[in-house]
Design an enzyme around this catalytic site. Sequence first.
Site, PDB file in Angstrom:
ATOM      1  N   CYS A 122       0.839  -1.201   0.000  1.00 33.06           N
ATOM      2  CA  CYS A 122       0.000   0.000   0.000  1.00 33.06           C
ATOM      3  C   CYS A 122       0.875   1.253   0.000  1.00 33.06           C
ATOM      4  O   CYS A 122       0.646   2.189  -0.774  1.00 33.06           O
ATOM      5  CB  CYS A 122      -0.922  -0.029   1.225  1.00 33.06           C
ATOM      6  SG  CYS A 122      -2.162   1.274   1.233  1.00 33.06           S
ATOM      7  N   CYS A 123       1.918   1.252   0.861  1.00 35.48           N
ATOM      8  CA  CYS A 123       2.831   2.406   0.901  1.00 35.48           C
ATOM      9  C   CYS A 123       3.567   2.563  -0.426  1.00 35.48           C
ATOM     10  O   CYS A 123       3.817   3.684  -0.870  1.00 35.48           O
ATOM     11  CB  CYS A 123       3.839   2.263   2.041  1.00 35.48           C
ATOM     12  SG  CYS A 123       3.172   2.682   3.668  1.00 35.48           S
ATOM     13  N   CYS A 205      -1.077   8.833   6.746  1.00 31.30           N
ATOM     14  CA  CYS A 205      -2.462   8.564   6.376  1.00 31.30           C
ATOM     15  C   CYS A 205      -3.318   8.456   7.649  1.00 31.30           C
ATOM     16  O   CYS A 205      -2.845   7.979   8.688  1.00 31.30           O
ATOM     17  CB  CYS A 205      -2.541   7.265   5.589  1.00 31.30           C
ATOM     18  SG  CYS A 205      -1.710   7.359   3.994  1.00 31.30           S
ATOM     19  N   CYS A 208      -3.521   5.075   9.411  1.00 28.10           N
ATOM     20  CA  CYS A 208      -2.272   4.482   9.890  1.00 28.10           C
ATOM     21  C   CYS A 208      -1.549   5.402  10.874  1.00 28.10           C
ATOM     22  O   CYS A 208      -0.351   5.262  11.103  1.00 28.10           O
ATOM     23  CB  CYS A 208      -1.359   4.164   8.713  1.00 28.10           C
ATOM     24  SG  CYS A 208      -2.057   2.953   7.582  1.00 28.10           S
ATOM     25  N   CYS A 234       8.313   4.292   6.636  1.00 25.29           N
ATOM     26  CA  CYS A 234       7.251   4.023   5.676  1.00 25.29           C
ATOM     27  C   CYS A 234       7.801   3.517   4.359  1.00 25.29           C
ATOM     28  O   CYS A 234       7.070   3.043   3.525  1.00 25.29           O
ATOM     29  CB  CYS A 234       6.442   5.284   5.419  1.00 25.29           C
ATOM     30  SG  CYS A 234       7.389   6.572   4.621  1.00 25.29           S
TER      31      CYS A 234
HETATM   32  S1  SF4 Z   1       0.365   4.811   5.548  1.00 28.85           S
HETATM   33 FE1  SF4 Z   1      -1.241   3.222   5.511  1.00 28.85          FE
HETATM   34  S2  SF4 Z   1      -2.865   3.904   4.065  1.00 28.85           S
HETATM   35 FE2  SF4 Z   1      -1.034   5.207   3.823  1.00 28.85          FE
HETATM   36  S3  SF4 Z   1       0.000   4.305   2.113  1.00 28.85           S
HETATM   37 FE3  SF4 Z   1       0.946   3.389   3.935  1.00 28.85          FE
HETATM   38  S4  SF4 Z   1      -0.261   1.550   4.436  1.00 28.85           S
HETATM   39 FE4  SF4 Z   1      -1.391   2.742   2.885  1.00 28.85          FE
END
Ligand code: SF4
Length: 254
Positions: A122-123, A205, A208, A234
């Site tokens: 996702c990141c 986000c 998170c 991240c």
């Molecule tokens: S912080 Fe969470 S929602 Fe944002 S990109 Fe990373 S995993 Fe995805």
Amino acid sequence: MVVAIDRYVDGGWLMKPLVESALAMLRQAKQKHGDKIVYACSMGLQGMVLIDLIAKHELGIRVVTLDTGRLPQQTYDLIDVIRKRYHIELDVRFPDAEEVQDMVRERGVNLFLESVENRKLCCAIRKIHPLDKALDGMEAWITGRRRDESVNRESMQAIEVDPVYGRIKYNPMANWSAHDVWKYIREHDLPYNSLYNAHYASIGCACCTRAITVGEDPRAGRWWWENEETLAECGLHVSSIIRSQVEGELGEGI
Ligand code: SF4
């Protein structure tokens, strides 16, 4: 954890040398790289200082920020305030819509809660890929990272070279402490994300990020459901080698 240098001398904080040194680095970087340098701003506290310096001193450095699609409303509000207050180019980048669609279709909208692999994917899709696009063609970029933010950043150099692309990374706030940053923000009446007033220490986000309690590591408010070894970063600032390995591993499922 790096202990902040005690800058309290003769009844005053030695902010001037810190500001001058950050400014000198920004100026040199711009002089050296011209339009081939960009500031990748996370809209955190250091970002407010750097945007202020870039705008006030008319350095002409383009500012890029990422809209992952999952940011808290407070961050969107801040982006709006910045746009209205400063006359700088604020380039908001988004993830690739098809990549996000495929990921959500295959793994669900809250995939990051299910595994570290999913969170990294996702990141990668929401942050690393758009950042890579923003850096495409750039010789250098600027970050607002500080050494005292986490154990991982203690040994960070003020100027680093990307081992794969040879791109230079400037960290003009590397020597600043949290206290220095707040002092600059207060003295110059800068805008900042209102979540910091609600005990948030590091804001990403919405899904998170959480507030921290007294004594917790500042980055404990990010991906708190994971174990400690995987918590710290991240992925935006790991080296390109590691990034490409991570993306290579994760790319199979896309
Ligand atoms: S912080 Fe969470 S929602 Fe944002 S990109 Fe990373 S995993 Fe995805």
